[in-house]
Design a protein around this motif. Structure first.
Motif, mmCIF file in Angstrom:
data_model
loop_
_atom_site.group_PDB
_atom_site.id
_atom_site.type_symbol
_atom_site.label_atom_id
_atom_site.label_comp_id
_atom_site.label_asym_id
_atom_site.label_seq_id
_atom_site.Cartn_x
_atom_site.Cartn_y
_atom_site.Cartn_z
ATOM 1 N N ASP A 165 0.846 -1.200 0.021
ATOM 2 C CA ASP A 165 -0.050 0.024 0.186
ATOM 3 C C ASP A 165 0.814 1.339 -0.052
ATOM 4 N N ALA A 166 2.192 1.051 0.229
ATOM 5 C CA ALA A 166 3.249 2.266 0.308
ATOM 6 C C ALA A 166 3.903 2.233 -0.812
ATOM 7 N N GLY A 167 3.862 1.440 -1.968
ATOM 8 C CA GLY A 167 4.533 1.323 -3.122
ATOM 9 C C GLY A 167 5.802 0.401 -2.844
ATOM 10 N N GLY A 168 5.750 -0.460 -1.914
ATOM 11 C CA GLY A 168 6.710 -1.473 -1.696
ATOM 12 C C GLY A 168 7.722 -0.850 -0.613
ATOM 13 N N SER A 169 7.487 0.536 0.050
ATOM 14 C CA SER A 169 8.121 0.925 0.893
ATOM 15 C C SER A 169 8.386 0.090 2.260
ATOM 16 N N VAL A 170 9.596 0.052 2.943
ATOM 17 C CA VAL A 170 9.403 -0.325 4.422
ATOM 18 C C VAL A 170 9.637 0.741 5.388
ATOM 19 N N GLY A 171 9.314 2.131 4.810
ATOM 20 C CA GLY A 171 9.637 3.124 5.715
ATOM 21 C C GLY A 171 8.500 2.994 6.815
ATOM 22 N N GLY A 172 7.369 2.829 6.591
ATOM 23 C CA GLY A 172 6.508 2.757 7.746
ATOM 24 C C GLY A 172 6.314 1.480 8.558
ATOM 25 N N LEU A 479 20.920 -2.371 -2.494
ATOM 26 C CA LEU A 479 20.182 -3.376 -1.563
ATOM 27 C C LEU A 479 19.452 -2.843 -0.268
ATOM 28 N N THR A 480 20.093 -1.493 0.149
ATOM 29 C CA THR A 480 19.568 -1.091 1.323
ATOM 30 C C THR A 480 18.598 -0.060 1.166
ATOM 31 N N ALA A 481 17.979 -0.116 -0.275
ATOM 32 C CA ALA A 481 16.757 0.904 -0.204
ATOM 33 C C ALA A 481 15.693 0.736 0.364
ATOM 34 N N GLN A 482 14.948 1.871 0.372
ATOM 35 C CA GLN A 482 13.695 1.725 1.386
ATOM 36 C C GLN A 482 12.335 0.994 0.671
ATOM 37 N N TYR A 483 12.798 0.601 -0.820
ATOM 38 C CA TYR A 483 11.876 -0.192 -1.259
ATOM 39 C C TYR A 483 12.357 -1.722 -1.505
#
Length: 607
Positions: A165-172, A479-483
C-alpha cells in the motif's frame, strides 16, 4: 560498469546542500516541548516527529564530523526497553560544530528525514535534527557503551517485504531487529556500534572507505571475499567502514585482510552503501597475504580468448604499463583480447574526436615492452557522443589479436551505423562485415555501446567473436533501499541488448549449426540474471563462468559483494567440444591499488 568517480565527486560536493533539501515530509504529531532521542527515532524508519520542532533533547556527544555533512552524533545514556528504537541521532549543523566527544548537551531544532541522494534514489531516509541550537551542559562524560554487531546479532534474513500500500516501501513498517538485518541496522542508526576482528570484503577505495563482514563464513570466496550468488543472498554480514579521523590514517586494505581488534563509531546511513560505521576507533590492519592471480598459458592447440575492461583508458593515463603487465604476466598473452572502455585519442576532451588509434597503439607498445607479442587490433569508431560513458570519451570495444597465432578476416569493414550480417562462404558461416557492428540501429543500443563482431581464424577453424559492453546498473535502487525488493530499472535495456545479441548468434548458427561463436565482455549483469538467461535463450550460448565453483564466480566487488559482471558466453560447439577451460583472473577488483575495477576473464578451448 562505468567508473563511478565523476558522479561520486559531484555528489560529495553538494552533500551539505542535499542534507537540507532532500527531505521527506511526513504527517507528525503535535509540537513537543521536550522529547528523548528514542522518541524521535520511533519504532519505524520514519520519525513520528518529522517536520516538527523539538526542544532540549538530551544526550552525550559520541562523534563529531567536521567535513562533508558536518555535525555531531548524540546518544541517550538512559535507553528505553524497546529494541526497535535507536538511542542515537545525528545533529546536522552545516558547519564545524563546537562540541567534543563526551560533552553532555541539550539540542533544540527541527526533526528531518534526510534522503541521501534525493528521494528519486529510492534510498532510505536518515533521521536528523536540523537547524539546531544546543547547549553544552558538561564535558568529559563517559560515552555510552558501543553496541556489538556480530554474527550472533545480525539476522539471516536481509529485509522485510515492502508495504504494497506504500509502493513497496519499508519506511512505515515496525522494525523487527531480531528478524531482519536491515531492521537491526536501522534500530542502531546514530548509535555507537562496534565490530571485532572484522574481515575485509571490499578493498579501500579512493574515498577512504572499505567493507567488512561480521560473518566471514557467509558465501565465502576462497580468497576471503563474500560472493553474491543470487538475488536472495544479499550477505547480511556486510557493513561499510569510514573514518572520523584523518584520511591519511585510513588503512590501505585488500579483500581478505582483517581489522584486528575493535572498530567502533556512530552508525550512519549514506548514498554510497547505506549503513556505515563511521569509526572513531579503527582496528589494526592485518594482511591476509592476498596476491594477484596468474592463469596458465594456453597450449599450442588451444585458442585463448579474454575480456578486459580497462576503465576509461585514454593516452593521458599512467596505467598502460600496469595493464600490459596484467595481459602479459597474469593473462599469459591471450590470442584474442576484447577490450572494453577504450576512450578516443584525447579522452574526455569533448571536441568531436572519435578515433582511438593512439589509445590502442600505446597499449600495444606497452604490451610489447612488457615481453608480450606485438598485437594487431581492429575496432570501429562510434558516432560522437552516441555510445554513452564519460562525456567526450567515446568509449568503445576493440579487439587485440596476436597475428603469430590467429588471423583476422577482414571483410567489408563496417562503420558505426552499418550492421554486419551473416552469409555462407564455402559451407561455413561468415560475416558480411568484419569488423562490424551488431544491429547498431536497434533502440536497445541507445546511448550505449554497440557490439563489435569479428571473424578470426585459428588452425583452419573460423571463430566468430562478439565484443559487448551492455548498459550499466546506474539508477538501480541499492540493496539497502527503502523499497524491498529494490527496483532494477536498468535491466530493461540490458534485456533488449541481450535479445539482440542472442538473435545475431542464432543467425550464425542457422547458417552453420556447429559454428564456434563467442560473445563476451562487460555484460553488467550476473550469471544468474535474466539478462544472462536471454543471452542463453534456445541454447545459442552458455555462460562459461558457470563452469567454475560458486565461490570463484566473480569479476567485480561492489559494496562488499564479489559478483559477476564480466562474462564469456560460448556456442554449443565450443561448450561441448571438450577441454574448455575458464578462469576469472583476480588482479584488480579485490585490491586497493587496482588499475581497473574489473577482473579480466579468459577462456581456452580447442576449436
Amino acid at each position: 560498469m562505468a567508473s563511478k568517480s565523476s558522479a561520486r565527486l559531484a555528489a560529495l560536493t553538494v552533500a551539505a546542500v542535499c542534507s537540507v533539501t532532500s527531505t521527506v515530509v511526513l504527517t507528525s504529531p503535535a509540537h513537543a516541548d521536550s522529547v528523548r532521542v528514542h522518541d524521535i527515532q520511533g519504532s519505524t524508519r520514519q520519525s513520528p516527529y518529522a517536520g516538527k520542532q523539538v526542544t532540549d533533547v538530551a544526550g552525550i556527544v559520541t562523534g563529531v564530523r567536521g567535513y562533508g555533512s558536518r555535525g555531531f552524533w548524540i546518544q541517550d545514556p538512559s535507553p528505553d526497553a524497546d529494541p526497535a528504537t535507536s538511542e542515537g541521532v545525528f545533529v546536522f549543523t552545516n558547519s564545524v560544530p563546537k562540541v567534543a566527544v563526551g560533552d553532555a548537551v541539550t539540542v533544540s531544532g527541527t526533526v528531518t528525514e534526510y534522503v541521501p541522494g534525493g528521494t528519486s534514489s529510492g534510498n532510505q531516509s536518515l533521521t536528523e535534527i536540523t537547524r539546531p541550537t544546543f547547549t553544552v551542559v558538561s564535558s568529559g562524560n563517559p560515552v555510552p557503551a558501543a553496541t556489538t554487531v556480530s554474527a550472533r546479532s545480525v539476522p539471516r534474513a536481509y529485509a522485510p517485504e515492502g508495504d504494497a500500500d506504500a509502493g513497496g516501501s519499508v519506511g512505515g513498517l515496525t522494525l523487527r531487529p531480531a528478524k531482519y538485518a536491515l531492521d537491526l541496522y536501522e534500530s542502531l542508526e546514530g548509535m555507537t556500534v562496534r565490530v571485532s576482528d572484522a574481515r575485509v570484503v571490499g578493498a579501500t577505495d579512493p574515498y577512504t572507505e572499505l567493507w567488512v563482514t561480521v560473518k566471514p563464513w557467509e558465501n565465502a570466496s576462497r580468497r576471503g571475499g563474500t560472493v553474491y550468488g543470487s538475488y536472495d543472498a544479499q550477505n547480511t554480514g556486510r557493513i561499510q567502514i569510514q573514518s572520523l579521523g584523518k584520511p591519511a590514517d585510513f588503512p590501505d586494505a585488500n579483500v581478505g585482510d582483517t581489522l584486528a581488534g575493535t572498530t567502533a563509531g556512530p552508525l550512519d546511513y549514506n548514498q554510497y552503501g547505506g549503513y556505515t560505521l563511521v569509526a572513531n576507533e579503527l582496528g589494526a590492519l592485518e594482511s591476509g597475504g592476498l596476491e594477484r592471480e596468474s592463469t596458465r598459458a594456453q597450449s599450442s592447440r588451444e585458442l585463448a580468448v579474454a575480456t578486459y575492461n580497462v576503465e576509461n583508458l585514454d593516452p593521458s593515463d599512467d596505467t598502460f604499463a600496469a595493464h600490459a603487465e596484467a595481459i602479459v604476466r597474469h593473462l599469459k598473452s591471450p590470442d584474442i583480447v576484447s577490450l572494453e572502455e577504450i576512450q578516443d585519442d584525447n579522452g574526455a576532451t569533448d571536441d568531436g574526436t572519435v578515433t582511438a588509434g593512439a589509445t590502442v597503439g600505446k597499449l600495444i607498445d606497452a604490451i610489447a615492452a612488457a615481453g608480450g607479442p606485438r598485437y594487431d587490433w581492429r575496432g570501429i569508431d562510434p558516432v560522437d557522443k552516441a555510445d554513452g560513458g564519460e562525456p567526450g570519451g567515446n568509449i568503445r570495444q576493440a579487439f587485440l589479436f596476436n597475428p603469430e597465432r590467429v588471423s583476422f578476416t577482414d571483410r567489408g569493414a563496417g562503420d558505426a551505423t552499418t550492421p554486419t550480417g551473416v552469409t555462407k562462404v564455402r559451407g561455413r558461416a561468415a560475416l558480411t562485415h568484419s569488423p562490424g557492428r551488431v544491429d547498431p540501429a536497434n533502440p536497445a543500443w541507445a546511448n550505449s555501446r554497440k557490439p563489435l563482431a569479428g571473424e578470426f581464424a585459428f588452425r583452419g577453424r573460423t571463430v566468430v567473436v562478439v565484443a559487448n559492453h551492455f548498459n550499466s546498473k546506474g539508477g538501480d535502487q541499492g540493496l539497502t533501499a527503502q523499497y524491498q525488493p529494490p527496483s532494477r530499472g536498468s535491466e530493461t535495456q540490458r534485456h533488449l541488448q541481450a535479445a539482440a545479441v542472442n538473435t545475431f548468434v542464432k543467425e550464425v548458427l542457422a547458417v552453420q549449426k556447429n559454428a564456434d561463436v563467442i560473445a563476451l565482455g562487460d555484460i553488467n549483469d550476473f550469471e544468474f540474471s535474466r539478462t544472462t538467461r536471454i543471452l542463453e535463450d534456445g541454447g545459442a550460448l552458455w555462460s562459461a563462468v558457470k563452469s567454475l565453483p560458486p565461490g570463484e564466480r566473480y569479476s567485480y566487488v561492489y559494496q562488499g559483494n564479489s559478483q559477476v559482471l564480466d562474462q564469456i558466453l560460448v556456442s554449443p560447439s565450443v561448450r561441448w567440444a571438450g577441454r574448455l577451460s575458464y578462469d576469472s583472473v583476480h588482479v584488480n577488483a579485490e585490491f586497493h591499488d587496482q588499475v581497473s575495477d574489473h577482473d579480466p576473464q579468459v577462456l581456452r578451448f580447442r576449436p
